[in-house]
Design a protein around this motif. Structure first.
Motif, PDB file in Angstrom:
ATOM      1  N   HIS A   8       0.807  -1.022  -0.057  1.00 34.13           N
ATOM      2  CA  HIS A   8      -0.073  -0.209   0.096  1.00 34.13           C
ATOM      3  C   HIS A   8       0.811   1.162  -0.039  1.00 34.13           C
ATOM      4  O   HIS A   8       1.770   1.425   1.066  1.00 34.13           O
ATOM      5  CB  HIS A   8      -0.938   0.004   1.335  1.00 34.13           C
ATOM      6  N   PHE A   9       0.805   2.058  -1.103  1.00 37.65           N
ATOM      7  CA  PHE A   9       1.985   2.965  -1.374  1.00 37.65           C
ATOM      8  C   PHE A   9       1.545   4.340  -0.470  1.00 37.65           C
ATOM      9  O   PHE A   9       2.432   5.124  -0.192  1.00 37.65           O
ATOM     10  CB  PHE A   9       1.777   3.366  -2.852  1.00 37.65           C
ATOM     11  N   GLN A  10       0.351   4.525  -0.017  1.00 38.33           N
ATOM     12  CA  GLN A  10      -0.038   5.666   0.636  1.00 38.33           C
ATOM     13  C   GLN A  10      -0.192   5.485   2.068  1.00 38.33           C
ATOM     14  O   GLN A  10      -1.358   5.331   2.678  1.00 38.33           O
ATOM     15  CB  GLN A  10      -1.333   6.406   0.057  1.00 38.33           C
ATOM     16  N   ARG A  11       0.706   5.480   2.793  1.00 47.53           N
ATOM     17  CA  ARG A  11       0.746   4.879   4.062  1.00 47.53           C
ATOM     18  C   ARG A  11       0.647   6.344   5.086  1.00 47.53           C
ATOM     19  O   ARG A  11       1.784   6.847   5.422  1.00 47.53           O
ATOM     20  CB  ARG A  11       2.113   4.161   4.269  1.00 47.53           C
ATOM     21  N   GLN A  12      -0.507   6.588   5.209  1.00 45.20           N
ATOM     22  CA  GLN A  12      -0.844   7.854   6.235  1.00 45.20           C
ATOM     23  C   GLN A  12      -1.615   7.111   7.471  1.00 45.20           C
ATOM     24  O   GLN A  12      -2.709   6.499   7.282  1.00 45.20           O
ATOM     25  CB  GLN A  12      -1.783   8.689   5.625  1.00 45.20           C
ATOM     26  N   GLY A  13      -1.025   7.039   8.420  1.00 46.53           N
ATOM     27  CA  GLY A  13      -1.506   6.497   9.930  1.00 46.53           C
ATOM     28  C   GLY A  13      -1.637   5.050   9.553  1.00 46.53           C
ATOM     29  O   GLY A  13      -1.025   4.356   8.746  1.00 46.53           O
ATOM     30  N   ARG A  14      -2.645   4.452  10.230  1.00 51.67           N
ATOM     31  CA  ARG A  14      -2.603   2.972  10.419  1.00 51.67           C
ATOM     32  C   ARG A  14      -3.698   2.448   9.263  1.00 51.67           C
ATOM     33  O   ARG A  14      -4.891   2.467   9.350  1.00 51.67           O
ATOM     34  CB  ARG A  14      -3.097   2.612  11.620  1.00 51.67           C
ATOM     35  N   ILE A  15      -3.045   1.842   8.385  1.00 46.07           N
ATOM     36  CA  ILE A  15      -3.963   1.123   7.175  1.00 46.07           C
ATOM     37  C   ILE A  15      -4.985   0.374   7.761  1.00 46.07           C
ATOM     38  O   ILE A  15      -6.075   0.148   7.413  1.00 46.07           O
ATOM     39  CB  ILE A  15      -3.046   0.521   6.100  1.00 46.07           C
TER      40      ILE A  15
END
Lengths: 405, 405
Positions: free
Chosen positions: B209-216
């Motif tokens: 997952h390329f957009q790692r903002q916070g907890r996926i």
């Protein structure tokens, strides 16, 4: 959730093999039930070196490979190892599998439909039986003697049942340890060829031949080698490095006609894409580029296993075993022992497990669950002390029954 | 010998996947068709060290292991890796397999009988389709949009077909790269629970997952994690180390209820006894006792794959692609591209192969062979130069067709 399993899944769950494995895994049981090589004889340091070299040398060693397996190892099998046994493999005629068991399973999936009739030796390998039951085959046992299958009986069954295949291990049949004579090999092969019966020949134990005088290959050629001249494709030849190098490399093979092996390779791709090409490269490095000599290693294994077999035979001379009988095998990993009258292998097993020793009861090696007067004892895995203790516990377990009767 | 193969073996041999693989293997083809990770990113030196240490330390590393797989690695998955994703696994609720493909195959063998109806996403993974065809399932595609399966359509199909199972990959569906929304995840799960449909959830791509903002994990929880509270056993959760560490270790897993995983473990024993416990120990050593950090490693992979995806997207802005469309994925390994009107993916492939580039044509991802206007392009494996060259060749191949029409 209430699961609705597929029709033949129950054949997997009713196997007493599962519960024996579960029990023997719980610590302190001495197991004479398994098919394990002696781990103290593994070529550890050469394998450690091979692993480190192979991984460091080439990132491809960790990438996906081909469903057929690592090319150089297949070529080594074709051009060196098998050719030396009088076996000529067509190009692309070898498939590498996750042990010989997967070769058996893949062949069954592409060749056997529910209701198809399949011949097996009687007794035969629990691994054959599990696969054939899951595939829905009608399993028909063929009787034999100490020279192998009885040709007359085989012919009768072929004519009356029109079976699609014969699953057999002519060199040190599991569990009986029988080494088919050359004459029988020829007779069985001819019968199967003339009736279009595919032979699935498991040669996983063939190298474990203790009386090495002259060339074994010419005295006991594989059925596959015998057919070679005709190249008719009636034999699928299965082998493994599990007994001769190390099981955790999970590398077996199936060799046969390009057509048959090609179809199995497609099934292999569907089943798990491929076995570990890392392990296959590691094996190839060990066999081809290290100080390891597989022939010498096997000779060493055979000396050691022969010693263990002789110790087991000595221990079988003790009083508890006096009404037990067996044929002395010249190789393999097992003694197939008949119990005294009235002693049931499954009943005895409960007593043996309580005492801390396990074996394989005969009914697990027969299509119809008969064979309750037989047990299979493994002599390759237990070291001297373990063998002494295990056989003592076995003696006690038997004596308690025979004393009672 | 004239072979009489089993009834559904033809489904293996008619797959165009086989011939694409055969052709791309012949040297100079640039393949955008495969599902390969970038081998230059493998943790080679740490793996070489791990292999050498593991083999030298303990001969058991080379012995037969358990059908379920190496205990400490299963515990690591249960207690560390999966728990951190909000996934709680019952004890003995994990089976290690030869990649995720074997998990799919084993589940199908124990759960699907010929004629059973099974739902898949449309389009879906060629690996699902191969297994389900070989098992004789009636495969029913469910339509979706960029948020995942359409609940109304799913409900209709469930009510009218009474399917036994749904095979899906909610996080970066292969081939479309779709990431199901949380709402859809809940809706699909509830529908399947209320109609007793087993969900086979393949999460092999979820970590990419390329957009790692916070907890996926909390934003896109697996269906398995969502059901956890109820612990109803409606989801079998499948994953793999093939995309995140290295494919040749051939280590995937299936996690689920003890009952379901227990039955699959029995099937695993029948199919190949066990996967390589050597590879499993090696992985465990890497994950648990070396300087390797899987989370950091995955973060690095995601940065690199995101860069490759962006390069591919830039190249798709060239004139040859002007009538092609696609949704930009936020992870995974693929772009799913629709071709201009009148251009057929299978016809174009012949031209592309002649030029020296391969892709996966859409019809291989659909149950009925439709999807001929789509192609799947892999961006994770080719490095910068290979990607530039491969996409140039693709542009040429497409231009020749569009110029003609």
């Amino acid at each position: 959730m209430k699961y609705d399993f597929s029709a033949r899944t129950h054949t997997l769950m009713t196997s007493p093999l599962l519960s024996i494995r579960t029990q023997t895994r719980r610590g302190s049981i001495i197991s004479l039930a398994e098919e394990l090589p002696a781990e103290e004889l593994f070529p550890l340091s050469l394998l450690a070196e091979a692993a480190s070299t192979v991984i460091s040398a080439d990132a491809q060693a960790l990438q996906y490979g081909d469903p057929e397996g690592y090319g150089p190892l297949r070529e080594w099998l074709e051009d060196d190892w098998l050719r030396d046994k009088g076996v000529h493999i067509p190009q692309n005629g070898v498939l590498l599998t996750t042990g010989s068991q997967q070769a058996v399973d893949l062949l069954s999936r592409v060749y056997i439909d529910p209701g198809d009739r399949v011949l097996v030796e009687n007794p035969t390998s629990p691994g054959f039986l599990q696969v054939l039951r899951m595939q829905g085959a009608v399993i028909i046992p063929v009787e034999g003697d100490h020279d192998g299958l009885l040709p007359e009986h085989l012919k009768e069954l072929i004519v009356s049942n029109r079976p699609k295949a014969l699953f057999a291990a002519p060199s040190f049949t599991n569990p009986s340890g029988i080494l088919w004579s050359l004459k029988r090999r020829r007779e069985v092969l001819e019968l199967c060829i003339s009736h279009n019966v595919l032979i699935v020949e498991d040669d996983s134990y063939g190298d474990l031949h203790f009386q090495r005088q002259g060339r074994i290959a010419s005295k006991y050629p594989s059925l596959y080698a015998l057919e070679n001249a005709g190249e008719g494709g009636h034999v699928l030849y299965i082998g493994s490095f599990s007994k001769t190098v190390a099981p955790a490399l999970r590398t077996g093979w199936a060799a046969g006609s390009r057509e048959l092996v090609g179809v199995m390779a497609a099934a292999k791709g569907m089943a798990d894409w491929q076995s570990s090409s890392l392990n296959q490269r590691l094996l190839y490095h060990l066999l081809h580029a290290s100080a390891f000599d597989l022939r010498e290693h096997i000779a060493m294994l055979n000396r050691e296993y022969d010693t263990r077999l002789k110790l087991m035979v000595e221990l079988l001379k003790r009083p508890a075993w006096k009404d037990c009988t067996y044929d002395l095998p010249s190789g393999g990993m097992f003694l197939w022992v008949s119990l005294p009258d009235g002693l049931d292998a499954l009943v005895l097993l409960k007593n043996a497990l309580r005492k801390g020793v396990a074996y394989l009861p005969g009914p697990l090696c027969t299509a119809d669950g008969s064979g309750s007067r037989y047990i299979r004892l493994n002599f390759s895995h237990p070291g001297r002390d373990e063998l002494l203790l295990g056989m003592n516990l076995m003696s006690e377990a038997i004596s308690e029954f025979t004393a009672r009767s």
